[in-house]
Enzyme design. Structure first.
Site, PDB file in Angstrom:
ATOM      1  N   CYS A 341       0.707  -1.110  -0.019  1.00 50.77           N
ATOM      2  CA  CYS A 341       0.055  -0.191  -0.053  1.00 50.77           C
ATOM      3  C   CYS A 341       0.856   1.331   0.162  1.00 50.77           C
ATOM      4  O   CYS A 341       0.899   2.391  -1.063  1.00 50.77           O
ATOM      5  CB  CYS A 341      -1.179   0.023   1.403  1.00 50.77           C
ATOM      6  SG  CYS A 341      -1.437  -1.478   2.028  1.00 50.77           S
ATOM      7  N   ARG A 370       6.516 -10.929   5.975  1.00 56.25           N
ATOM      8  CA  ARG A 370       5.598 -11.193   6.271  1.00 56.25           C
ATOM      9  C   ARG A 370       6.101 -12.613   7.670  1.00 56.25           C
ATOM     10  O   ARG A 370       7.045 -13.111   7.382  1.00 56.25           O
ATOM     11  CB  ARG A 370       4.275 -11.719   6.370  1.00 56.25           C
ATOM     12  CG  ARG A 370       4.056 -10.601   6.102  1.00 56.25           C
ATOM     13  CD  ARG A 370       2.659 -10.677   5.697  1.00 56.25           C
ATOM     14  NE  ARG A 370       1.764  -9.600   5.097  1.00 56.25           N
ATOM     15  CZ  ARG A 370       0.325  -9.647   4.263  1.00 56.25           C
ATOM     16  NH1 ARG A 370      -0.514 -10.143   5.252  1.00 56.25           N
ATOM     17  NH2 ARG A 370       0.352  -8.180   3.443  1.00 56.25           N
ATOM     18  N   GLN A 388       1.910 -10.754  -3.931  1.00 55.95           N
ATOM     19  CA  GLN A 388       0.106 -11.025  -3.651  1.00 55.95           C
ATOM     20  C   GLN A 388      -0.087  -9.765  -5.001  1.00 55.95           C
ATOM     21  O   GLN A 388       0.893  -9.325  -5.706  1.00 55.95           O
ATOM     22  CB  GLN A 388      -0.055  -9.249  -2.926  1.00 55.95           C
ATOM     23  CG  GLN A 388      -0.109  -9.892  -1.584  1.00 55.95           C
ATOM     24  CD  GLN A 388      -0.399  -8.624  -0.206  1.00 55.95           C
ATOM     25  OE1 GLN A 388       0.174  -7.813  -0.708  1.00 55.95           O
ATOM     26  NE2 GLN A 388      -1.210  -9.005   0.532  1.00 55.95           N
ATOM     27  N   ASP A 390      -1.738  -7.564  -5.745  1.00 58.18           N
ATOM     28  CA  ASP A 390      -2.656  -6.459  -5.241  1.00 58.18           C
ATOM     29  C   ASP A 390      -3.007  -5.382  -5.736  1.00 58.18           C
ATOM     30  O   ASP A 390      -2.422  -4.724  -7.454  1.00 58.18           O
ATOM     31  CB  ASP A 390      -1.264  -6.133  -4.404  1.00 58.18           C
ATOM     32  CG  ASP A 390      -1.965  -5.112  -3.325  1.00 58.18           C
ATOM     33  OD1 ASP A 390      -2.872  -4.871  -3.091  1.00 58.18           O
ATOM     34  OD2 ASP A 390      -1.333  -4.854  -1.938  1.00 58.18           O
ATOM     35  N   HIS A 392      -4.194  -1.066  -5.477  1.00 58.90           N
ATOM     36  CA  HIS A 392      -5.003  -0.004  -4.478  1.00 58.90           C
ATOM     37  C   HIS A 392      -5.962   1.047  -5.774  1.00 58.90           C
ATOM     38  O   HIS A 392      -5.608   0.909  -6.773  1.00 58.90           O
ATOM     39  CB  HIS A 392      -3.852   1.183  -4.606  1.00 58.90           C
ATOM     40  CG  HIS A 392      -3.330   0.030  -2.916  1.00 58.90           C
ATOM     41  ND1 HIS A 392      -2.942  -1.092  -3.485  1.00 58.90           N
ATOM     42  CD2 HIS A 392      -3.698  -0.876  -1.605  1.00 58.90           C
ATOM     43  CE1 HIS A 392      -2.189  -1.820  -2.444  1.00 58.90           C
ATOM     44  NE2 HIS A 392      -2.849  -1.325  -0.990  1.00 58.90           N
ATOM     45  N   LYS A 476     -15.285  -4.441   4.126  1.00 61.59           N
ATOM     46  CA  LYS A 476     -14.985  -5.504   3.068  1.00 61.59           C
ATOM     47  C   LYS A 476     -16.163  -6.228   2.726  1.00 61.59           C
ATOM     48  O   LYS A 476     -16.188  -6.534   3.061  1.00 61.59           O
ATOM     49  CB  LYS A 476     -13.564  -5.426   3.819  1.00 61.59           C
ATOM     50  CG  LYS A 476     -13.727  -6.445   4.591  1.00 61.59           C
ATOM     51  CD  LYS A 476     -12.364  -7.978   5.110  1.00 61.59           C
ATOM     52  CE  LYS A 476     -12.459  -8.287   6.384  1.00 61.59           C
ATOM     53  NZ  LYS A 476     -11.532  -8.851   6.466  1.00 61.59           N
ATOM     54  N   HIS A 522      -8.179  -1.455  -1.597  1.00 60.52           N
ATOM     55  CA  HIS A 522      -7.466  -2.315  -1.568  1.00 60.52           C
ATOM     56  C   HIS A 522      -8.104  -3.159  -1.805  1.00 60.52           C
ATOM     57  O   HIS A 522      -9.058  -4.225  -1.274  1.00 60.52           O
ATOM     58  CB  HIS A 522      -6.638  -2.570  -0.072  1.00 60.52           C
ATOM     59  CG  HIS A 522      -6.188  -1.195   0.875  1.00 60.52           C
ATOM     60  ND1 HIS A 522      -5.050  -2.070   1.447  1.00 60.52           N
ATOM     61  CD2 HIS A 522      -6.931  -1.273   2.014  1.00 60.52           C
ATOM     62  CE1 HIS A 522      -4.747  -1.010   1.956  1.00 60.52           C
ATOM     63  NE2 HIS A 522      -5.973  -0.365   2.043  1.00 60.52           N
TER      64      HIS A 522
HETATM   65 ZN    ZN Z   1      -3.305  -2.193   0.176  1.00 62.55          ZN
END
Ligand code: ZN
Ligand code: ZN
Length: 649
Positions: A341, A370, A388, A390, A392, A476, A522
């Site tokens: 992010c 992580r 990911q 991912d 945004h 979410k 996200h």
């Molecule tokens: Zn994010």
């Protein structure tokens, strides 16, 4: 006669003598109900409570008789099975010390202290004894003892852990016990009336566990059992368990040479081998093409960034436990990124944005790191480094609805493309009565939650509302797919964020010429590429459909003599864009077929003299077996059609 009023579930009120039991009342309603009854629920004052069918009722009450139809009755049933286990163990091993024996998700366990480990033969004998006790239909009876009597009883029989439990847990002067034949247990209950109905169970395993889960305490042996109301349910469960074992990606990964975890390099870090890498390429290529088609921009951000950035984002406060430690470079601390992010936020912020360019959709196959404790690492599913898919989305409030709908539509496209047709959806909302616990303005929360719900309603997909389950920074949608053997897997998440835009001071210039804060979403569809790969392996049990298989066809010459023709066939497949392997080993045909079969290669193309002469291949499918000889051109056309349609079988 002194009587009380019992209100049944359907609202009917029965007048019965004070002291009647739920069993009496069940008999009054129908013999069938009396036969099926397992336990009762009474709803007096402080909320409903489960009680034994044999408990006398002294007051007016609401009463429900529970049978196999009730999930709560299953927990009671399984708890009674745990007592049955302990009763059997005590008969066979009178010296064991008893721990606790609760129901579990799929059955029960009871724990024992014993010097020797329980062997598989012991488990067999115990299971047999359980069936004996069950077939004698021994009653489960509730008894009350005073606390000193209870302690005396356990001291005499040297049950040290039970003494400890009575000392700690008995808060009333009288303590409840349950007996099953000679077995007596300190237990709050309730239980089913007798052992006779407990037939569909199987002892599964023995595992060590510290008493009360505390290291340093004596190590108990937990005997785990599976238990269901009926034999078909048990069989179904055992079958699924077998299937899950057969499909386990940690077993198939090395067998099919897809990926490995090299302890020499560290736990939770994935090595993608050539075949796994090919599948990853196919997945990622599809995804990137789709992203571009759907109006996303593809970006790349660094794996390591200044720690200060993670202070601004708040991760060093609420996410610290999941982050690797900082790395010092020229007196500044840097952080391996646990999320993408902040990187995308910096791209957004790199220049002033106008309302005209919103929504900005930044997507990245972003690798994050992580810290997961070694105990929770699990194959491809729980790892320390993963990528990911991912993205945004930065948008204006009036664009929310369309953006959410597009995300959900994309998620469905992912599932359809990779051969999943069942799913579950959850919508997590805030707890509006505690607005102070959440970031963002109430009107943002309402608008976002409404956008999420409206989208799901409009798409006519069923979903579960999870009130108060949202993270502090936004509501979410989570989508779980259901795999070939009915297991749910968390996949897609579409998550609003009212926190980061404020923390990073994000802005855009609105139509009115003044500055506004954009909304941020996200979203990850696959979740992580590693995890998704694990799900794919298990869903297909390693037998990937032809369009996804790392090797689509294997060419098997029946002897050296036909190698030239085999090479020609191989080249033709390659030229047509297929992934093909030539088995040029000096092995018997049977061995080559067996190996290709083990590698779960969709097609085996056997070539010998006849085929060479005719420009043909003898086609063998990994499931359908021998499909006969075909002109090579026909096979190529058929494979092309199968791959293009993304057929899943
Ligand atoms: Zn994010
Ligand atoms: Zn119990």
């Amino acid at each position: 006669m002194d009587s009380i009023h019992i209100t049944l579930k359907d609202g009917a009120v029965l007048d019965v003598p004070r002291g009647s039991t739920a069993a009496d009342i069940a008999r009054k309603i129908s013999p069938r109900l009396a036969g099926a009854a397992l336990v009762a629920r009474v709803g007096n004052g402080a909320g409903p409570e489960l009680i034994d069918l044999s408990r006398p009722l002294d007051h007016d009450a609401k009463l429900e008789i529970l049978t196999e139809k009730d999930p709560e009755a299953l927990q009671v049933f399984r708890h009674s099975a745990a007592h049955l286990l302990a009763a059997a163990v005590l008969e066979l091993f009178p010296d064991v010390k008893l721990g606790v024996g609760p129901p579990t998700e799929t059955g029960f366990f009871y724990e024992f202290l014993r010097d020797q480990p329980f062997t598989p033969e012991d488990l067999e004998a115990i299971e047999k004894r359980m069936h004996d006790i069950a077939s004698r239909n021994v009653p489960n009876e509730r008894k009350l003892l005073s606390k000193p009597e209870a302690l005396e009883f356990y001291r005499k029989s040297n049950q040290i852990f039970k003494c400890e439990l009575v000392e700690e847990k008995a808060t009333e002067p009288m303590v409840s016990f349950y007996t099953t034949g000679k077995f007596i247990d300190f237990c709050r209950g309730p239980h089913i009336p007798s052992t006779g109905k407990i037939q569909a169970f199987k002892l599964m395993s023995v595992a060590g566990a510290y008493w009360k889960g505390a290291e340093g305490n004596p190590q108990m042996q937990r005997i785990y059992g599976a238990c269901f109301f009926t034999k078909p349910e048990l069989d179904d469960y055992l079958h699924k368990l077998e299937e899950a074992k057969r499909r386990d990606h940690r077993k198939l990964g090395p067998e099919l040479d897809l990926f490995s975890i090299e302890e020499e390099a560290g736990s939770g870090l994935i090595f993608w081998h050539a075949k796994g890498g090919l599948i990853r390429k196919i997945v990622e290529d599809w995804l990137r093409d789709e992203l571009l088609k759907r109006g996303y921009d593809l970006v790349f951000t660094p794996h390591i960034m200044r720690l200060d950035l993670w202070k601004t984002s708040g991760h060093t406060d609420f996410y610290k436990d999941s982050m690797f430690g900082p790395i010092e470079v020229e007196k500044a601390d840097y952080q391996l990124k646990p999320m993408n992010c902040p990187g995308h936020i910096l791209i957004y912020k790199s220049r002033l944005r106008s309302y005209r360019e919103l929504p900005v959709r930044l997507a990245e196959l972003g690798t994050v790191y992580r810290y997961e404790r070694s105990g929770v690492l699990h194959g491809l599913l729980r790892v320390r480094g993963f990528t990911q898919d991912d993205a945004h989305i930065f948008c204006m409030p009036k664009q929310i609805e369309a953006e959410v709908e597009a995300c959900v539509d994309f998620a469905f496209a992912v599932m359809k493309n990779f051969g999943f047709d069942k799913y579950e959806i959850e919508l997590s909302e805030w707890d509006a009565t505690h607005a102070e616990n959440y970031a963002g303005k109430p009107e943002d929360w309402q608008r976002a939650a409404a956008a999420l719900a409206d989208t799901l309603n409009r798409l006519k997909v069923p979903y579960k509302r999870m009130m108060g389950e949202a993270a502090f920074y936004g509501p979410k949608i989570d989508i779980k797919l259901i795999d070939a053997i009915g297991r749910p897997w968390q996949l897609t998440t579409v998550q609003f964020d009212f926190n980061l835009p404020a923390r990073f001071g994000l802005e855009y210039v609105g139509e009115d010429g003044s500055r506004h804060q954009p909304l941020m979403v996200h979203r990850a569809l696959l979740g992580s590429v590693e995890r998704f790969f694990g799900i794919l392996i298990e869903h297909y049990a390693g037998a990937f459909p032809a369009w996804l298989a790392p090797v689509q066809a294997s060419v098997l010459p029946i002897s050296e003599k036909f190698m030239d023709y085999a090479k020609q066939v191989t080249q033709k497949l390659k030229d047509a864009g297929f992934r093909v392997h030539l088995d040029d080993r000096n092995e018997k045909l049977q061995a080559k077929i067996r190996d290709a079969q083990m590698q779960k290669i969709p097609y085996m193309l056997v070539v010998g003299g006849k085929e060479a002469e005719a420009g043909a291949v003898a086609v063998r499918h990994r499931v359908k077996g021998d499909l006969g000889a075909k002109p090579l051109a026909d096979f190529l056309a058929a494979l092309r059609a199968e791959v293009d349609s993304r057929a899943t079988s």
